[in-house]
Write a protein that holds these residues in place. Structure first.
Motif, PDB file in Angstrom:
ATOM      1  N   ILE A  37     -14.332 -68.160 -31.196  1.00  0.00           N
ATOM      2  CA  ILE A  37     -13.011 -66.747 -32.075  1.00  0.00           C
ATOM      3  C   ILE A  37     -13.771 -65.488 -30.982  1.00  0.00           C
ATOM      4  N   PRO A  38     -13.375 -64.885 -30.318  1.00  0.00           N
ATOM      5  CA  PRO A  38     -14.013 -64.521 -28.448  1.00  0.00           C
ATOM      6  C   PRO A  38     -14.919 -63.184 -29.206  1.00  0.00           C
ATOM      7  N   VAL A  39     -15.405 -62.660 -28.782  1.00  0.00           N
ATOM      8  CA  VAL A  39     -15.749 -60.787 -28.941  1.00  0.00           C
ATOM      9  C   VAL A  39     -14.860 -60.042 -28.690  1.00  0.00           C
ATOM     10  N   TRP A  40     -14.777 -59.148 -28.970  1.00  0.00           N
ATOM     11  CA  TRP A  40     -13.394 -58.257 -28.926  1.00  0.00           C
ATOM     12  C   TRP A  40     -14.014 -56.713 -28.896  1.00  0.00           C
ATOM     13  N   ASP A  41     -13.712 -55.940 -28.951  1.00  0.00           N
ATOM     14  CA  ASP A  41     -14.340 -54.407 -28.407  1.00  0.00           C
ATOM     15  C   ASP A  41     -13.277 -54.116 -29.889  1.00  0.00           C
ATOM     16  N   VAL A  42     -14.189 -52.739 -30.198  1.00  0.00           N
ATOM     17  CA  VAL A  42     -14.090 -52.328 -31.272  1.00  0.00           C
ATOM     18  C   VAL A  42     -13.765 -50.128 -30.885  1.00  0.00           C
ATOM     19  N   GLY A  43     -13.282 -49.801 -30.182  1.00  0.00           N
ATOM     20  CA  GLY A  43     -13.843 -48.276 -29.876  1.00  0.00           C
ATOM     21  C   GLY A  43     -14.661 -48.695 -28.563  1.00  0.00           C
ATOM     22  N   PRO A  44     -15.597 -48.223 -28.875  1.00  0.00           N
ATOM     23  CA  PRO A  44     -17.058 -48.184 -28.075  1.00  0.00           C
ATOM     24  C   PRO A  44     -18.067 -49.452 -28.571  1.00  0.00           C
ATOM     25  N   LEU A  45     -17.935 -50.170 -29.636  1.00  0.00           N
ATOM     26  CA  LEU A  45     -18.663 -51.093 -29.402  1.00  0.00           C
ATOM     27  C   LEU A  45     -17.799 -52.367 -29.908  1.00  0.00           C
ATOM     28  N   LYS A  46     -19.127 -53.561 -28.870  1.00  0.00           N
ATOM     29  CA  LYS A  46     -17.932 -54.805 -29.848  1.00  0.00           C
ATOM     30  C   LYS A  46     -18.614 -55.902 -30.081  1.00  0.00           C
ATOM     31  N   PHE A  47     -17.709 -56.329 -31.474  1.00  0.00           N
ATOM     32  CA  PHE A  47     -17.635 -56.773 -32.482  1.00  0.00           C
ATOM     33  C   PHE A  47     -17.792 -59.003 -32.076  1.00  0.00           C
ATOM     34  N   SER A  48     -18.854 -58.828 -32.992  1.00  0.00           N
ATOM     35  CA  SER A  48     -19.267 -60.349 -32.574  1.00  0.00           C
ATOM     36  C   SER A  48     -19.594 -61.051 -33.966  1.00  0.00           C
ATOM     37  N   LEU A  49     -18.509 -62.313 -34.457  1.00  0.00           N
ATOM     38  CA  LEU A  49     -18.790 -63.381 -35.141  1.00  0.00           C
ATOM     39  C   LEU A  49     -20.901 -63.727 -35.148  1.00  0.00           C
ATOM     40  N   HIS A  50     -21.474 -63.754 -34.172  1.00  0.00           N
ATOM     41  CA  HIS A  50     -22.744 -64.010 -34.146  1.00  0.00           C
ATOM     42  C   HIS A  50     -23.812 -62.556 -34.490  1.00  0.00           C
TER      43      HIS A  50
END
Length: 308
Positions: free
Chosen positions: A10-23
């Motif tokens: 499940i990749p890291v994805w961008d949310v606006g200027p932030l990166k969202f990760s399940l980590h």
């Protein structure tokens, strides 16, 4: 031999200027699960958990700062300059998170006059639970892969898999895949760490129920076990991009130092602390719980028979 573990990350994805990760998500969930476990166990021992719960923000901030700064020495030795000390930008270390949270937590407990050693002993369960839950996020994004292996429990990277950013170099296209159609097979170190923490939980529980250790020794056991576990597992990650110091990763150096401290603490507490018992707990601020036959039976479950 083909690996038996293969699933799309499940990749890291961008949310606006932030990166969202399940980590990050499961690191937070692991923190709160571990904190809840400790609070519940303190209540069952007869301690007022309100004081411990007031430590949550302090321990969280200490953990975040420690997770960031424990990577700084290796970065400085690698020539990163003073940017390595930036408290919010850079790499993070789970062991640094443990160190930072424990140091700040101990400082705050002493300021509040909380029973330090009983809390640290019970915290060993919370730390182990936090590791088990937190590693789910690493499995989801496929982070902390180790060296190549042909073991059946290795992780099989297939064409098109979008791994955690630190492993971009292990990704490949169909055209770049090997004759077997895969990009490579690697040790799934985060999975090993989760399983090791699960075994540690079982060992802690058996010791807690059956063996009257002295105050502080449960915590020391966690320190020694997890330090040695990381020393072993991070040997599988040498040369995979982690900071290195001589023939070891920086995490291995930190883990070995932690294990040595744990052994010293075990010996120190063995020579200076009494065995854990309901009477000793009461002297350290716990309420008397054995006021009826039913309570006495519950007390028997909280302490080994010769610790009553």
């Amino acid at each position: 031999m083909l690996a038996t573990i293969a699933y799309p990350p499940i990749p890291v994805w961008d949310v606006g200027p932030l990166k969202f990760s399940l980590h990050g998500v499961f690191a937070a969930v692991g923190f709160f699960v571990g904190f809840w476990v400790v609070a519940r166990m303190l209540e069952k021992r007869g301690f007022d958990s309100a004081g411990f719960q007031s430590l949550a923000v302090w321990i969280l901030l200490g953990g975040l700062l420690g997770a960031r700064l424990l990577t700084a020495p290796a970065a400085l030795l690698d020539g990163a300059g003073w940017a390595a000390l930036n408290p919010v930008v850079g790499n993070y270390s789970i062991m640094g998170g443990f160190v930072g949270g424990i140091v700040v937590g101990v400082w705050r407990m002493r300021r509040l006059g909380l029973p330090l050693l009983p809390i640290l002993d019970v915290a060993s369960f919370g730390l182990a639970w936090g590791t088990v839950v937190g590693r789910i996020g690493d499995l989801a994004i496929v982070e902390h892969l180790g060296r190549a292996t042909d073991a059946a429990w290795g992780y099989e990277v297939r064409p098109g898999y979008d791994l955690a950013p630190q492993h971009n170099g292990l990704e490949c296209t169909v055209a770049e895949a090997g004759a077997d159609g895969v990009c490579g097979i690697y040790h799934h170190v985060a999975l090993y760490d989760m399983l090791g923490a699960g075994v540690l939980l079982l060992v802690l529980w058996l010791v807690y129920r059956r063996t009257p250790l002295r105050y502080g020794q449960m915590f020391s056991l966690w320190v020694v076990w997890y330090g040695l576990q990381r020393l072993l597992l991070d040997s599988l990650r040498f040369g995979m991009g982690d900071a290195e110091l001589g023939g070891f990763t920086w995490n291995q150096v930190s883990a070995l130092a932690g294990a040595a401290i744990g052994v010293a603490l075990w010996a120190w507490f063995r020579s200076r602390q009494p065995k854990v018992s309901s009477q000793e707990d009461e002297e350290r601020g716990a309420f008397s719980m054995a006021t009826s036959e039913e309570d006495s039976a519950e007390d028997h479950l909280r302490y080994p028979p010769d610790a009553q």
